[in-house]
Write a protein that holds these residues in place. Sequence first.
Motif, PDB file in Angstrom:
ATOM      1  N   SER A  37       0.734  -1.149  -0.117  1.00 17.24           N
ATOM      2  CA  SER A  37       0.070  -0.089  -0.095  1.00 17.24           C
ATOM      3  C   SER A  37       0.691   1.456  -0.138  1.00 17.24           C
ATOM      4  CB  SER A  37      -0.867   0.023   1.051  1.00 17.24           C
ATOM      5  OG  SER A  37      -0.346  -0.195   2.351  1.00 17.24           O
ATOM      6  N   GLY A  38       2.043   1.244  -0.136  1.00 17.59           N
ATOM      7  CA  GLY A  38       3.074   2.361  -0.281  1.00 17.59           C
ATOM      8  C   GLY A  38       4.529   1.903   0.213  1.00 17.59           C
ATOM      9  N   CYS A  39       5.101   2.746   0.559  1.00 17.90           N
ATOM     10  CA  CYS A  39       6.814   2.589   0.891  1.00 17.90           C
ATOM     11  C   CYS A  39       6.930   3.524   2.029  1.00 17.90           C
ATOM     12  CB  CYS A  39       7.582   2.990  -0.240  1.00 17.90           C
ATOM     13  SG  CYS A  39       7.843   4.427  -0.639  1.00 17.90           S
ATOM     14  N   ILE A  40       8.109   2.775   2.638  1.00 19.94           N
ATOM     15  CA  ILE A  40       8.686   3.549   3.840  1.00 19.94           C
ATOM     16  C   ILE A  40      10.022   3.808   3.378  1.00 19.94           C
ATOM     17  CG2 ILE A  40       9.438   3.655   6.259  1.00 19.94           C
ATOM     18  CD1 ILE A  40       6.794   2.405   6.941  1.00 19.94           C
ATOM     19  N   HIS A  41      10.483   5.086   3.330  1.00 18.61           N
ATOM     20  CA  HIS A  41      12.118   5.030   2.869  1.00 18.61           C
ATOM     21  C   HIS A  41      12.788   6.209   3.809  1.00 18.61           C
ATOM     22  CE1 HIS A  41      11.350   9.414   1.490  1.00 18.61           C
ATOM     23  NE2 HIS A  41      10.350   8.936   0.749  1.00 18.61           N
ATOM     24  N   GLN A  42      14.129   6.165   3.717  1.00 21.26           N
ATOM     25  CA  GLN A  42      14.990   6.819   4.818  1.00 21.26           C
ATOM     26  C   GLN A  42      16.200   7.069   4.410  1.00 21.26           C
ATOM     27  OE1 GLN A  42      15.432   4.933   8.631  1.00 21.26           O
ATOM     28  NE2 GLN A  42      15.625   6.665   9.578  1.00 21.26           N
ATOM     29  N   ILE A  43      17.006   8.107   4.565  1.00 22.00           N
ATOM     30  CA  ILE A  43      18.340   8.538   4.225  1.00 22.00           C
ATOM     31  C   ILE A  43      18.842   8.220   5.732  1.00 22.00           C
ATOM     32  CG2 ILE A  43      19.980  10.142   3.627  1.00 22.00           C
ATOM     33  CD1 ILE A  43      18.051  11.541   1.998  1.00 22.00           C
ATOM     34  N   PRO A  44      19.980   7.370   5.642  1.00 24.39           N
ATOM     35  CA  PRO A  44      20.742   7.183   6.949  1.00 24.39           C
ATOM     36  C   PRO A  44      20.981   8.430   7.892  1.00 24.39           C
ATOM     37  CG  PRO A  44      21.702   6.067   5.306  1.00 24.39           C
ATOM     38  CD  PRO A  44      20.596   6.704   4.708  1.00 24.39           C
ATOM     39  N   GLY A  45      20.222   8.258   9.190  1.00 25.14           N
ATOM     40  CA  GLY A  45      20.511   9.355  10.053  1.00 25.14           C
ATOM     41  C   GLY A  45      19.452  10.186   9.970  1.00 25.14           C
ATOM     42  N   GLY A  46      18.555  10.191   8.904  1.00 27.22           N
ATOM     43  CA  GLY A  46      17.427  11.145   9.017  1.00 27.22           C
ATOM     44  C   GLY A  46      16.185  10.513   9.455  1.00 27.22           C
ATOM     45  N   PRO A  47      15.039  10.905   9.400  1.00 26.94           N
ATOM     46  CA  PRO A  47      13.829  10.335   9.889  1.00 26.94           C
ATOM     47  C   PRO A  47      13.107   9.668   8.761  1.00 26.94           C
ATOM     48  CG  PRO A  47      13.284  12.764   9.416  1.00 26.94           C
ATOM     49  CD  PRO A  47      14.759  12.476   9.227  1.00 26.94           C
ATOM     50  N   PRO A  48      12.348   8.537   9.039  1.00 29.61           N
ATOM     51  CA  PRO A  48      11.675   7.855   8.106  1.00 29.61           C
ATOM     52  C   PRO A  48      10.631   8.406   7.701  1.00 29.61           C
ATOM     53  CG  PRO A  48      11.224   6.881  10.239  1.00 29.61           C
ATOM     54  CD  PRO A  48      12.124   8.070  10.385  1.00 29.61           C
ATOM     55  N   THR A  49      10.182   8.172   6.276  1.00 25.29           N
ATOM     56  CA  THR A  49       9.065   8.898   5.711  1.00 25.29           C
ATOM     57  C   THR A  49       7.868   7.803   4.971  1.00 25.29           C
ATOM     58  OG1 THR A  49      10.319  10.774   5.185  1.00 25.29           O
ATOM     59  CG2 THR A  49       8.568  10.719   3.878  1.00 25.29           C
ATOM     60  N   PHE A  50       6.772   7.860   5.040  1.00 25.20           N
ATOM     61  CA  PHE A  50       5.849   7.066   4.516  1.00 25.20           C
ATOM     62  C   PHE A  50       5.335   7.926   3.108  1.00 25.20           C
ATOM     63  CE2 PHE A  50       1.243   5.587   4.061  1.00 25.20           C
ATOM     64  CZ  PHE A  50       1.837   4.152   3.965  1.00 25.20           C
ATOM     65  N   VAL A  51       5.239   6.901   2.097  1.00 22.93           N
ATOM     66  CA  VAL A  51       4.710   7.566   0.919  1.00 22.93           C
ATOM     67  C   VAL A  51       3.641   6.592   0.636  1.00 22.93           C
ATOM     68  CG1 VAL A  51       4.955   8.118  -1.557  1.00 22.93           C
ATOM     69  CG2 VAL A  51       6.804   8.434  -0.092  1.00 22.93           C
TER      70      VAL A  51
END
Length: 365
Positions: A77-91
């Motif tokens: 139903s979507g994705c969760i992505h993150q740059i190391p050290g940053g906060p996760p983001t849900f799309v």
Amino acid sequence: MVKDENDMDRGKRPGNFLGTWNSKLHLDLKGIIRENALPFLPAKSLVRFQCVCRDWKLQISTPFFAHNQSLSCHDVSGCIHQIPGGPPTFVSADPITCGVPDPLLRFLPEPVDIRSSSNGLLCCQGQAGDKPYYICNPVTQQWKKLPKPIADHGYQPAIVLIFEPSLLNFEADYKLVCAFPSADFGDAIEFEVYSSKEGSWKVSGEICFAAVHIDPRSGVYADGVVYWKGKSLLCFDVTKDRSQVRNSFMHGILGTIDGKLCVVSINSQTLTMNVLNNAYSNTMEMSSRTRMWKATEKVILDKGLLNGSSNQSILFARSNLLLIRSGGELFSYDWRIKELKAMGEASYHRTEMICLPYVNSFASL
């Protein structure tokens, strides 16, 4: 007293019969939707549907329904992505129907890096101290801190979460499998497995001496085996506790479509999917025509929708959904309905970024 004949026949009139029949049909339809359709919907939709009526609210709020939904709802139903050290983001692939209450995962006791996902559960790792592993469900905000592993998994662990909802288990029964560099045998790779049933880690007696280098973020689980890609394909059979290296590996990203391991690639708006045909092809005789991979589908995407960018990559391929980054945009492609859809901006281009598929599930920990 003799009743009027018209009065005696009034109950037999077609209008009254149809009205009663329609009423029964309406009641039956409500039951059919409640019992057979609701469990297949994503969690965010179900939270909204609790407002439809009292019966639906009671139905959706029961632990049995949550368990049934985790068994039935498997579409990404979507994705969760993150740059190391940053906060996760849900799309979300569809913000109206799919979402989580706290995409930043602030309900966890510390900032984390996301590592793996499986059927609604996430494996995360703390960013400080001993960097413990956490298993959580972003919908219910339930979480568990796992005990410290026996081995050193390294800075970026090649870890895969395995969660297959079971009809008989109301609590999630899951495993974590990590491939890590051996501290005793040079370029060899060892494996450590965490079992929620046992509540503990166990280092496998299996050691891979093939000196294969893998991408730690490439791990995929399919049909009892965990796969990591590199120049070769590293395989670890969870049940048999055995590893193998397959030299026949195609260009693209590892994924699973309909439960089968596949490799998906994109080149000039053309998607190509190859499915694992025979994992033992490289052990067969030279004259055998059996091939490890079988081309199953080739799709030419609309160049206009992809903004004509030549900078394209596939972030993941799971279940029904393929996630594509084209230039500065994210696009989803649904294999089942053959639909390409824009999902928003992708304002990140760093190669260290991790992007995981997410299923909007009520799975209970």
